[in-house]
Write an enzyme that holds these catalytic residues in place. Sequence first.
Site, PDB file in Angstrom:
ATOM      1  N   ALA A   4      29.988  46.035  25.965  1.00 51.50           N
ATOM      2  CA  ALA A   4      28.564  46.251  25.703  1.00 51.50           C
ATOM      3  C   ALA A   4      28.379  47.365  24.681  1.00 51.50           C
ATOM      4  O   ALA A   4      29.140  48.341  24.651  1.00 51.50           O
ATOM      5  CB  ALA A   4      27.851  46.592  27.006  1.00 51.50           C
ATOM      6  N   PHE A   5      27.367  47.208  23.848  1.00 52.82           N
ATOM      7  CA  PHE A   5      27.019  48.206  22.829  1.00 52.82           C
ATOM      8  C   PHE A   5      28.189  48.468  21.867  1.00 52.82           C
ATOM      9  O   PHE A   5      28.326  49.571  21.342  1.00 52.82           O
ATOM     10  CB  PHE A   5      26.563  49.520  23.490  1.00 52.82           C
ATOM     11  CG  PHE A   5      25.506  49.326  24.542  1.00 52.82           C
ATOM     12  CD1 PHE A   5      24.224  48.925  24.204  1.00 52.82           C
ATOM     13  CD2 PHE A   5      25.811  49.516  25.889  1.00 52.82           C
ATOM     14  CE1 PHE A   5      23.250  48.736  25.186  1.00 52.82           C
ATOM     15  CE2 PHE A   5      24.850  49.327  26.872  1.00 52.82           C
ATOM     16  CZ  PHE A   5      23.564  48.934  26.518  1.00 52.82           C
ATOM     17  N   ARG A   6      29.038  47.446  21.683  1.00 59.14           N
ATOM     18  CA  ARG A   6      30.198  47.512  20.800  1.00 59.14           C
ATOM     19  C   ARG A   6      31.202  48.576  21.250  1.00 59.14           C
ATOM     20  O   ARG A   6      32.012  49.063  20.461  1.00 59.14           O
ATOM     21  CB  ARG A   6      29.773  47.736  19.336  1.00 59.14           C
ATOM     22  CG  ARG A   6      28.869  46.623  18.812  1.00 59.14           C
ATOM     23  CD  ARG A   6      28.751  46.650  17.299  1.00 59.14           C
ATOM     24  NE  ARG A   6      30.032  46.397  16.643  1.00 59.14           N
ATOM     25  CZ  ARG A   6      30.552  45.175  16.466  1.00 59.14           C
ATOM     26  NH1 ARG A   6      29.908  44.102  16.920  1.00 59.14           N
ATOM     27  NH2 ARG A   6      31.700  45.038  15.843  1.00 59.14           N
ATOM     28  N   LEU A   7      31.164  48.935  22.521  1.00 59.35           N
ATOM     29  CA  LEU A   7      32.158  49.840  23.098  1.00 59.35           C
ATOM     30  C   LEU A   7      33.268  48.986  23.705  1.00 59.35           C
ATOM     31  O   LEU A   7      33.382  48.825  24.925  1.00 59.35           O
ATOM     32  CB  LEU A   7      31.507  50.754  24.145  1.00 59.35           C
ATOM     33  CG  LEU A   7      30.390  51.664  23.603  1.00 59.35           C
ATOM     34  CD1 LEU A   7      29.783  52.486  24.731  1.00 59.35           C
ATOM     35  CD2 LEU A   7      30.948  52.583  22.501  1.00 59.35           C
TER      36      LEU A   7
END
Length: 206
Positions: free
Chosen positions: A181-184
Amino acid sequence: MADRTGIFAGDDPFEIARAWLAEATRTEPNDPSAMALATVDETGMPDARMVLLKEIEPDTGKGGGFVFYTNYESAKGRQIEATHKAAFVMHWKSLRRQIRARGLVERVEDEKADAYFSSRPLQSRLGAWASRQSQPLESRATLLAEVARVTAEQGLNPPRPPFWGGYRIIPLQVEFWADGAFRLHDRFQWRREAPGAPWEVMRLNP
């Protein structure tokens, strides 16, 4: 590493890779075994193309490997023979995961290549004989004429051509990546100094 759980759990990267591939085989609509293979030529110019992974071999003390088959005289074959190194990435959009690896390359044993070649459909075996892979081709008609010629010459049970066989990529690095999520994203890299050596595992920043 305490947080290496779930799909990243385990002490053997080849087992993790086989598990991911098995899951992709159930979810990916086309060619779950496809991998982008990267090599370099004699000048250091990089090259890449898609090939099909045929086997993930266990590490029996010699390093384990990822096996694919091709024409030894193709561009990738010539590049591999010059450097004995390669890298690849497998990406499964359905799972939002990928595996990256790079390492040393060697030819698989003749007996292994013979067995795989004999398991292929007849048309594929004849095509391997007919295609001078990566070389200029005058026309498709020329290729089809060559297929007809080798069919008459080799018959309905052609042996493996001497210029065709398998390569084993023995990785020195393997990275498992999963979308977050959120490019994490989650990234774990396995690294070793030589085939058969112990692995060091570390989490990487997204």
